[in-house]
Design a protein around this motif. Structure first.
Motif, mmCIF file in Angstrom:
data_model
loop_
_atom_site.group_PDB
_atom_site.id
_atom_site.type_symbol
_atom_site.label_atom_id
_atom_site.label_comp_id
_atom_site.label_asym_id
_atom_site.label_seq_id
_atom_site.Cartn_x
_atom_site.Cartn_y
_atom_site.Cartn_z
ATOM 1 N N ARG A 106 1.005 -1.260 0.004
ATOM 2 C CA ARG A 106 -0.027 -0.056 -0.018
ATOM 3 C C ARG A 106 0.972 1.308 -0.154
ATOM 4 N N CYS A 107 2.184 0.875 -0.109
ATOM 5 C CA CYS A 107 3.100 2.405 0.049
ATOM 6 C C CYS A 107 2.696 3.393 -1.282
ATOM 7 N N SER A 108 2.562 4.452 -0.789
ATOM 8 C CA SER A 108 1.838 5.699 -1.746
ATOM 9 C C SER A 108 3.083 5.837 -2.816
ATOM 10 N N TYR A 109 4.459 5.596 -2.290
ATOM 11 C CA TYR A 109 5.640 6.174 -3.330
ATOM 12 C C TYR A 109 5.369 4.919 -4.370
ATOM 13 N N LEU A 110 5.409 3.606 -4.010
ATOM 14 C CA LEU A 110 5.352 2.752 -4.912
ATOM 15 C C LEU A 110 4.176 3.037 -6.039
ATOM 16 N N SER A 111 2.936 3.012 -5.427
ATOM 17 C CA SER A 111 1.859 3.483 -6.372
ATOM 18 C C SER A 111 2.102 4.377 -7.100
ATOM 19 N N GLU A 112 2.797 5.568 -6.924
ATOM 20 C CA GLU A 112 2.957 6.729 -7.783
ATOM 21 C C GLU A 112 4.288 6.704 -8.482
ATOM 22 N N ASN A 113 5.071 5.759 -8.265
ATOM 23 C CA ASN A 113 6.449 5.616 -9.014
ATOM 24 C C ASN A 113 6.615 4.249 -9.558
ATOM 25 N N HIS A 114 5.562 3.538 -9.632
ATOM 26 C CA HIS A 114 5.752 2.173 -9.846
ATOM 27 C C HIS A 114 6.263 2.064 -11.309
ATOM 28 N N TYR A 115 5.913 2.886 -12.357
ATOM 29 C CA TYR A 115 6.637 2.855 -13.657
ATOM 30 C C TYR A 115 8.281 3.070 -13.721
ATOM 31 N N ARG A 116 8.840 3.411 -12.315
ATOM 32 C CA ARG A 116 10.103 3.643 -12.332
ATOM 33 C C ARG A 116 10.856 2.425 -11.627
ATOM 34 N N LEU A 117 10.210 1.349 -11.630
ATOM 35 C CA LEU A 117 10.751 0.188 -10.959
ATOM 36 C C LEU A 117 11.812 -0.377 -11.673
ATOM 37 N N GLU A 118 12.958 -0.886 -11.060
ATOM 38 C CA GLU A 118 14.085 -1.549 -11.764
ATOM 39 C C GLU A 118 14.291 -2.718 -11.579
ATOM 40 N N ALA A 119 14.817 -3.420 -12.444
ATOM 41 C CA ALA A 119 15.409 -4.953 -12.234
ATOM 42 C C ALA A 119 16.066 -5.274 -11.056
ATOM 43 N N THR A 120 15.580 -6.083 -10.069
ATOM 44 C CA THR A 120 16.336 -6.276 -8.753
ATOM 45 C C THR A 120 16.366 -7.941 -8.686
ATOM 46 N N ASN A 121 17.635 -8.224 -8.183
ATOM 47 C CA ASN A 121 17.802 -9.413 -7.983
ATOM 48 C C ASN A 121 18.737 -9.464 -6.654
ATOM 49 N N VAL A 122 18.713 -10.793 -5.956
ATOM 50 C CA VAL A 122 19.018 -10.964 -4.581
ATOM 51 C C VAL A 122 20.123 -12.179 -4.251
ATOM 52 N N MET A 123 21.086 -12.030 -3.623
ATOM 53 C CA MET A 123 21.771 -13.133 -3.357
ATOM 54 C C MET A 123 21.551 -13.354 -1.861
ATOM 55 N N VAL A 124 21.206 -14.426 -1.528
ATOM 56 C CA VAL A 124 20.830 -14.857 0.015
ATOM 57 C C VAL A 124 22.221 -15.949 0.120
ATOM 58 N N THR A 125 22.695 -15.619 1.496
ATOM 59 C CA THR A 125 23.606 -16.476 1.955
ATOM 60 C C THR A 125 23.175 -17.012 3.464
ATOM 61 N N VAL A 126 23.673 -17.998 4.098
ATOM 62 C CA VAL A 126 23.383 -18.221 5.467
ATOM 63 C C VAL A 126 24.562 -17.925 6.351
ATOM 64 N N LYS B 149 1.872 -2.723 9.249
ATOM 65 C CA LYS B 149 1.135 -2.765 7.827
ATOM 66 C C LYS B 149 2.037 -3.981 7.019
ATOM 67 N N ILE B 150 1.368 -4.691 6.324
ATOM 68 C CA ILE B 150 1.674 -5.829 5.662
ATOM 69 C C ILE B 150 2.135 -5.399 4.157
ATOM 70 N N SER B 151 3.181 -5.968 3.580
ATOM 71 C CA SER B 151 3.516 -6.041 2.205
ATOM 72 C C SER B 151 4.142 -7.265 1.850
ATOM 73 N N ALA B 152 4.412 -7.748 0.630
ATOM 74 C CA ALA B 152 4.953 -8.919 0.376
ATOM 75 C C ALA B 152 5.956 -8.854 -0.940
ATOM 76 N N LYS B 153 6.700 -9.996 -1.266
ATOM 77 C CA LYS B 153 7.401 -9.938 -2.478
ATOM 78 C C LYS B 153 7.187 -11.390 -2.976
ATOM 79 N N SER C 250 -6.067 -12.245 -0.208
ATOM 80 C CA SER C 250 -6.451 -12.934 1.106
ATOM 81 C C SER C 250 -5.826 -12.105 2.397
ATOM 82 N N VAL C 251 -4.676 -11.055 2.057
ATOM 83 C CA VAL C 251 -4.438 -10.048 3.147
ATOM 84 C C VAL C 251 -4.656 -8.835 2.984
ATOM 85 N N GLY C 252 -5.796 -8.371 2.125
ATOM 86 C CA GLY C 252 -6.203 -7.198 1.573
ATOM 87 C C GLY C 252 -5.473 -6.417 0.736
ATOM 88 N N LEU C 253 -4.684 -7.024 0.073
ATOM 89 C CA LEU C 253 -3.781 -6.752 -1.086
ATOM 90 C C LEU C 253 -4.302 -6.808 -2.556
#
Length: 210
Positions: free
Chosen positions: A60-80, A149-153, A175-178
């Motif tokens: 529900r982030c207002s910045y995301l709703s207003e700037n979603h057209y500016r999203l950039e490719a994102t990748n993540v490396m997870v280590t333990v 506030k809940i968000s998800a990826k 189911s979580v209102g998003l």
């Protein structure tokens, strides 16, 4: 004395000290919304480790709703993390372009007593994290809670996931209102995997201890 006054007096006379104590009890603290979200059963951090691509986010982030057209490719490396505890922290190393530069954001996901639940510390309020579901090889749905506030990826092992998985993600979000209009999909090109020393944001220094 009026009947109303008599009734009030009777009520006071026949109230026991226990009744008064019960009335003075504080109401139970409201339950965190994220506590209602199921956690991936038998979560295995070692299987979860590796490279992920950010496919979609719901918020529900207002910045995301207003700037979603500016999203950039994102990748993540997870280590333990190599910690001397049964519950190993996860280290997230996030790569994303911003203003023509590749940035690397590093975060520590501190584990809770429940496998699959974590907390991320930073400059602001802590963020509670739940790995809701994953098959480790294809996708992962991760929930975040900040200030109630809940968000998800939605993460994928590849830049694209199947339609079945995207529909599952959208259903989980509803189911979580998003609703669908709060779900944003990320580009599938323009990734970066390396940065220079001037474009590193290291948040692993936040440990919650002094």
């Amino acid at each position: 004395m009026t009947p109303v006054a008599l009734l009030l007096l009777c009520g006071l006379l026949f109230s026991s000290p226990g009744d008064a104590q019960r009335r003075r009890k504080k109401p139970p603290a409201p339950k965190n919304p994220i506590d209602n979200i199921g956690v991936q059963g038998n979560f295995d951090p070692n299987q979860f480790a590796g490279k992920w691509f950010l496919v979609a986010a719901a918020s529900r982030c207002s910045y995301l709703s207003e700037n979603h057209y500016r999203l950039e490719a994102t990748n993540v490396m997870v280590t333990v993390a190599d910690a001397e505890t049964p519950e190993k922290p996860l280290l997230f190393s996030i790569f994303r372009p911003l203003d023509g530069h590749c940035w690397n954001i590093r975060q520590t996901y501190f584990p809770s007593r429940t496998p699959g639940r974590f907390q991320v510390l930073g400059r602001g309020q802590p963020v509670d994290v739940v790995v809701g579901e994953t098959d480790y090889n294809t996708y992962a749905i991760v929930y975040y809670q900040k200030a109630g506030k809940i968000s998800a990826k939605l993460y994928g092992r590849t830049v694209k996931v199947s339609e079945t998985i995207t529909l599952k993600f959208e259903e989980r979000m509803a189911s979580v209102g998003l609703d669908l209009n709060l779900v944003y999909y990320f580009p599938v090109y323009g990734f970066c995997d390396a940065v220079d020393e001037f474009h590193l944001l290291d948040e692993t220094k936040y440990t919650g201890t002094r």
